[in-house]
Design a protein around this motif. Structure first.
Motif, PDB file in Angstrom:
ATOM      1  N   ALA A 213       0.837  -1.190   0.000  1.00  0.00           N
ATOM      2  CA  ALA A 213       0.000   0.000   0.000  1.00  0.00           C
ATOM      3  C   ALA A 213       0.876   1.245   0.000  1.00  0.00           C
ATOM      4  CB  ALA A 213      -0.911   0.000   1.225  1.00  0.00           C
ATOM      5  N   ALA A 214       0.332   2.339  -0.506  1.00  0.00           N
ATOM      6  CA  ALA A 214       1.098   3.585  -0.557  1.00  0.00           C
ATOM      7  C   ALA A 214       1.413   4.115   0.833  1.00  0.00           C
ATOM      8  CB  ALA A 214       0.332   4.633  -1.360  1.00  0.00           C
ATOM      9  N   SER A 215       0.595   3.766   1.815  1.00  0.00           N
ATOM     10  CA  SER A 215       0.823   4.231   3.187  1.00  0.00           C
ATOM     11  C   SER A 215       1.851   3.399   3.934  1.00  0.00           C
ATOM     12  CB  SER A 215      -0.493   4.220   3.968  1.00  0.00           C
ATOM     13  OG  SER A 215      -1.002   2.890   4.065  1.00  0.00           O
ATOM     14  N   GLU A 216       2.283   2.275   3.350  1.00  0.00           N
ATOM     15  CA  GLU A 216       3.223   1.388   4.012  1.00  0.00           C
ATOM     16  C   GLU A 216       4.652   1.698   3.574  1.00  0.00           C
ATOM     17  OE1 GLU A 216       0.360  -2.550   4.433  1.00  0.00           O
ATOM     18  OE2 GLU A 216       1.686  -2.365   2.707  1.00  0.00           O
ATOM     19  N   PRO A 217       5.627   1.405   4.424  1.00  0.00           N
ATOM     20  CA  PRO A 217       7.026   1.649   4.041  1.00  0.00           C
ATOM     21  C   PRO A 217       7.451   0.730   2.914  1.00  0.00           C
ATOM     22  CG  PRO A 217       6.897   0.431   6.116  1.00  0.00           C
ATOM     23  CD  PRO A 217       5.496   0.858   5.779  1.00  0.00           C
ATOM     24  N   ALA A 218       8.454   1.158   2.184  1.00  0.00           N
ATOM     25  CA  ALA A 218       8.952   0.375   1.058  1.00  0.00           C
ATOM     26  C   ALA A 218       9.507  -0.951   1.545  1.00  0.00           C
ATOM     27  CB  ALA A 218      10.024   1.162   0.309  1.00  0.00           C
ATOM     28  N   GLU A 219       9.226  -2.013   0.779  1.00  0.00           N
ATOM     29  CA  GLU A 219       9.683  -3.365   1.115  1.00  0.00           C
ATOM     30  C   GLU A 219      10.510  -3.903  -0.049  1.00  0.00           C
ATOM     31  OE1 GLU A 219       6.265  -5.703   1.933  1.00  0.00           O
ATOM     32  OE2 GLU A 219       5.509  -4.390   3.521  1.00  0.00           O
ATOM     33  N   GLY A 220      11.777  -3.591  -0.049  1.00  0.00           N
ATOM     34  CA  GLY A 220      12.617  -4.052  -1.145  1.00  0.00           C
ATOM     35  C   GLY A 220      12.148  -3.465  -2.464  1.00  0.00           C
ATOM     36  N   GLY A 221      11.855  -4.349  -3.428  1.00  0.00           N
ATOM     37  CA  GLY A 221      11.381  -3.876  -4.731  1.00  0.00           C
ATOM     38  C   GLY A 221       9.893  -4.013  -4.916  1.00  0.00           C
ATOM     39  N   THR A 222       9.136  -4.197  -3.806  1.00  0.00           N
ATOM     40  CA  THR A 222       7.693  -4.383  -3.924  1.00  0.00           C
ATOM     41  C   THR A 222       7.044  -3.121  -4.458  1.00  0.00           C
ATOM     42  OG1 THR A 222       7.767  -5.857  -2.019  1.00  0.00           O
ATOM     43  CG2 THR A 222       5.606  -5.050  -2.700  1.00  0.00           C
ATOM     44  N   ARG A 223       6.231  -3.286  -5.483  1.00  0.00           N
ATOM     45  CA  ARG A 223       5.574  -2.142  -6.108  1.00  0.00           C
ATOM     46  C   ARG A 223       4.322  -1.739  -5.338  1.00  0.00           C
ATOM     47  NH1 ARG A 223       5.487  -4.884 -11.949  1.00  0.00           N
ATOM     48  NH2 ARG A 223       5.544  -6.703 -10.585  1.00  0.00           N
ATOM     49  N   VAL A 224       3.922  -0.485  -5.522  1.00  0.00           N
ATOM     50  CA  VAL A 224       2.729   0.041  -4.874  1.00  0.00           C
ATOM     51  C   VAL A 224       1.520  -0.250  -5.747  1.00  0.00           C
ATOM     52  CG1 VAL A 224       1.535   2.143  -4.135  1.00  0.00           C
ATOM     53  CG2 VAL A 224       3.965   1.853  -3.653  1.00  0.00           C
ATOM     54  N   CYS A 225       0.448  -0.753  -5.129  1.00  0.00           N
ATOM     55  CA  CYS A 225      -0.827  -0.878  -5.839  1.00  0.00           C
ATOM     56  C   CYS A 225      -1.577   0.435  -5.666  1.00  0.00           C
ATOM     57  CB  CYS A 225      -1.648  -2.035  -5.283  1.00  0.00           C
ATOM     58  SG  CYS A 225      -3.242  -2.236  -6.112  1.00  0.00           S
ATOM     59  N   PRO A 226      -1.843   1.162  -6.746  1.00  0.00           N
ATOM     60  CA  PRO A 226      -2.432   2.498  -6.616  1.00  0.00           C
ATOM     61  C   PRO A 226      -3.951   2.514  -6.532  1.00  0.00           C
ATOM     62  CG  PRO A 226      -1.930   2.080  -8.912  1.00  0.00           C
ATOM     63  CD  PRO A 226      -1.507   0.850  -8.151  1.00  0.00           C
ATOM     64  N   CYS A 227      -4.596   1.337  -6.399  1.00  0.00           N
ATOM     65  CA  CYS A 227      -6.058   1.298  -6.453  1.00  0.00           C
ATOM     66  C   CYS A 227      -6.675   1.917  -5.194  1.00  0.00           C
ATOM     67  CB  CYS A 227      -6.546  -0.136  -6.633  1.00  0.00           C
ATOM     68  SG  CYS A 227      -6.459  -1.142  -5.139  1.00  0.00           S
ATOM     69  N   ILE A 228      -7.971   2.170  -5.259  1.00  0.00           N
ATOM     70  CA  ILE A 228      -8.665   2.814  -4.151  1.00  0.00           C
ATOM     71  C   ILE A 228      -8.801   1.902  -2.947  1.00  0.00           C
ATOM     72  CG2 ILE A 228      -9.935   4.413  -5.617  1.00  0.00           C
ATOM     73  CD1 ILE A 228     -12.321   2.503  -5.478  1.00  0.00           C
ATOM     74  N   ALA A 229      -8.582   0.588  -3.119  1.00  0.00           N
ATOM     75  CA  ALA A 229      -8.638  -0.333  -1.992  1.00  0.00           C
ATOM     76  C   ALA A 229      -7.310  -0.393  -1.258  1.00  0.00           C
ATOM     77  CB  ALA A 229      -9.036  -1.727  -2.470  1.00  0.00           C
ATOM     78  N   CYS A 230      -6.204  -0.431  -1.986  1.00  0.00           N
ATOM     79  CA  CYS A 230      -4.888  -0.555  -1.374  1.00  0.00           C
ATOM     80  C   CYS A 230      -4.275   0.789  -1.005  1.00  0.00           C
ATOM     81  CB  CYS A 230      -3.950  -1.307  -2.309  1.00  0.00           C
ATOM     82  SG  CYS A 230      -4.451  -3.008  -2.639  1.00  0.00           S
ATOM     83  N   SER A 231      -4.568   1.822  -1.770  1.00  0.00           N
ATOM     84  CA  SER A 231      -3.979   3.140  -1.522  1.00  0.00           C
ATOM     85  C   SER A 231      -5.059   4.213  -1.531  1.00  0.00           C
ATOM     86  CB  SER A 231      -2.909   3.449  -2.579  1.00  0.00           C
ATOM     87  OG  SER A 231      -1.879   2.480  -2.555  1.00  0.00           O
ATOM     88  N   PRO A 232      -6.016   4.135  -0.587  1.00  0.00           N
ATOM     89  CA  PRO A 232      -7.079   5.153  -0.543  1.00  0.00           C
ATOM     90  C   PRO A 232      -6.511   6.515  -0.167  1.00  0.00           C
ATOM     91  CG  PRO A 232      -7.198   3.751   1.379  1.00  0.00           C
ATOM     92  CD  PRO A 232      -6.164   3.136   0.493  1.00  0.00           C
ATOM     93  N   VAL A 233      -6.970   7.536  -0.855  1.00  0.00           N
ATOM     94  CA  VAL A 233      -6.468   8.890  -0.639  1.00  0.00           C
ATOM     95  C   VAL A 233      -7.342   9.599   0.382  1.00  0.00           C
ATOM     96  CG1 VAL A 233      -5.952  11.103  -1.733  1.00  0.00           C
ATOM     97  CG2 VAL A 233      -5.549   8.970  -2.972  1.00  0.00           C
ATOM     98  N   GLN A 234      -6.691  10.250   1.333  1.00  0.00           N
ATOM     99  CA  GLN A 234      -7.423  11.039   2.310  1.00  0.00           C
ATOM    100  C   GLN A 234      -8.155  12.178   1.595  1.00  0.00           C
ATOM    101  OE1 GLN A 234      -7.833  10.657   5.591  1.00  0.00           O
ATOM    102  NE2 GLN A 234      -9.042  12.514   5.794  1.00  0.00           N
TER     103      GLN A 234
END
Length: 535
Positions: free
Chosen positions: A378-399
């Motif tokens: 998720a975009a709110s989580e710290p980077a984990e190696g080369g794990t990519r961010v899922c930008p969808c509204i479920a994984c990375s909901p925007v305030q």
């Protein structure tokens, strides 16, 4: 004026006839605004012009949704069809609520994924399936509808048989003749409309024309149709189509509808070890069609059945645009997709193949508070190696901003409904599997909206991975990564079968007679509270 607003180019000097390739698709608006897509790219299907389960705001917020397909037959219950009554430029965009500066719309008369038997077509009409039964659409009708709606891309009428296979040689010959005649009529109508227009304002550019590669499961028929596109026209025909030397010169690209093609291949092939499987024969048929056609035009495919299928088509055919309705269908049945391309080293070395997603109807997820996909963070989580961010509204909901204007379009609200008001985005924690499990079992519509947005983002990331892999390691390296993906992920579809069964159970639980069924189920439980095996 150019005949088309679509431009397609390769990112390399010599693209292969068959095999993975990188390209750029550009749509230029009359206003000068351009939309650029890197290929291979995702095509999102719609139902009556709406992405299933998604609102207009969800669609605009999704970075995965840029190119959409609209089957026009779903609007044929009224005469004239309601979308044709919308005046002005970009009529179909405004009628369906899509942003012309963000979305590219393609239109075909039939839904390419609809395999229901249909009445046979005639020389002057095609049978389409509307909400109120079968409608006959003539080439003149189709031209009128397209000119009224002004989509970006239009698929010319094609006489694809939707009766029971196999088809006789006479039927295939008639199919080729009709498809060629209908394409000629459509190209001629664009010339006539431009020449006879009495408006003082310039007409919008004609939509880019795609042609379906006809010929069904017959290699000679497919080769014959491809030859009819490239053979020189007579002087009278050249004048009718605006000076084009052949029909292919007026075509911007090619479409392949896999579901009807595979249905015919399966019906005509006898089970035998000597026979190639359906996928291999389908690929060979597509090769037959494309061998005689220019390779510098985009190839669009409908009816894929999973990420393995997508990767094979990119690798073996050189598909540029991929429709993935299977991702939306998976969301409809409660599946959150969870795969990545290229796969990680750990995923490729595992002995047991991973499933392509999670069946969130399953009770084991009721206390699982992990994010939807292990392959993404998720975009709110710290980077984990080369794990990519899922930008969808479920994984990375925007305030959301402090001020939310309900019932207004962002453009009408003066930007009040924008995600961040020009400031840096602030992300909320991701939705968890337990939360989606709860939503699914309580019949909340938001569950499927979150899953559709997530699944489309995963497929878009798959194609982004394809492009990045081709850029980094070339075709040979890409083929190796496809093999690693096939080793890491299962193609059997066990999760899909399980999810469909559980989805049906949950849907049945809220229908008529629910209380009686629950009482019967309670009576079948053993003393430990488990349902007996006979149930």
């Amino acid at each position: 004026m150019d005949r088309s607003t679509l431009r397609f180019s390769f990112d390399e000097a010599a693209a292969p006839l068959f095999g993975p390739r990188r390209g750029t698709l550009v749509i230029e608006r009359p206003t000068g605004h351009t939309i650029t897509l890197q290929t291979p790219a995702l095509l999102t299907g719609t139902s009556r012009g709406v992405v299933p389960h998604l609102s207009r705001g969800h669609t605009r917020a999704s970075a995965a949704i840029g190119l959409l397909h609209v089957p026009f037959e779903t609007f044929l219950e009224h005469v004239p069809p309601v979308p044709t009554l919308q005046p002005g430029p970009n009529a179909l965009h405004r009628f369906l609520g899509f942003n012309p500066d963000q979305h590219i719309l393609s239109v075909s008369i039939r839904d390419p994924d609809d395999l229901r038997d249909m009445p046979p077509n005639g020389n002057q009409h095609l049978a389409a399936n509307s909400l109120r039964g079968v409608r006959k659409v003539s080439p003149a009708d189709w031209t009128k509808y397209v000119n009224s709606c002004t989509p970006d891309i239009v698929v010319a009428l094609s006489d694809t048989p939707y009766t029971a296979p196999p088809f006789s040689q006479k039927r295939l010959t008639k199919s080729i003749e009709r498809s060629t005649a209908w394409l000629t009529a459509f190209l001629s109508s664009n010339v006539n409309n431009t020449a006879t227009s009495a408006n003082t304002t310039p007409d919008p550019p004609a939509p880019a024309v795609l042609v379906h590669l006809a010929g069904s499961a017959s290699h000679p028929a497919r080769a014959s149709f491809a030859a009819s596109l490239t053979e020189p026209l007579s002087p009278l025909e050249v004048a009718a189509v605006g000076g084009l030397p052949n029909l292919d010169a007026g075509v911007a690209g090619y479409t392949i509808d896999l579901k009807p093609l595979r249905k015919v291949v399966s019906a005509t092939q006898a089970p035998s070890p000597a026979q190639p499987n359906t996928d291999e024969e389908t690929t060979a048929l597509i090769h037959t069609s494309l061998s005689a056609l220019p390779q510098n035009k985009p190839r669009l495919v409908h009816g894929t059945h999973g990420p393995h299928d997508v990767l094979r088509l990119v690798r073996d055919v050189g598909i540029d645009i991929v429709e993935a309705r299977w991702a939306v269908d998976a969301a409809s049945h409660g599946i959150a997709l969870d795969f990545a391309f290229p796969v990680t080293q750990d995923g490729a070395e595992g002995q047991k193949k991973k499933e392509l997603g999670h069946n969130l109807y399953d009770v084991r997820y009721r206390l699982d508070f992990a994010r939807l996909a292990e392959a993404f963070r998720a975009a709110s989580e710290p980077a984990e190696g080369g794990t990519r961010v899922c930008p969808c509204i479920a994984c990375s909901p925007v305030q959301p901003p402090q001020r939310i204007v309900h019932g207004s379009d962002p453009s009408e609200a003066g930007g009040a409904n924008s995600h961040n008001g020009g400031q840096e985005k602030e992300y909320n924690p991701p939705s968890t599997r337990a939360y989606l499990h709860h939503l699914l079992h309580t019949h909340e519509m938001s569950a499927h909206a979150l899953l559709v947005a997530h699944n489309l983002a995963v497929v878009d990331a798959l194609l982004t991975g394809v492009r990045n892999t081709l850029d980094a390691v070339g075709r040979d390296g890409f083929a190796a990564e496809v093999r690693r993906f096939q080793t890491a992920y299962s193609e059997e579809g066990a999760v899909e079968q399980e999810a469909r069964f559980m989805w049906a159970e949950v849907e049945r639980a809220r229908g008529k007679g629910r209380l009686a069924r629950e009482k019967e189920k309670e009576q079948l439980k053993d003393p430990n509270g488990e349902v007996a095996a006979s149930a």
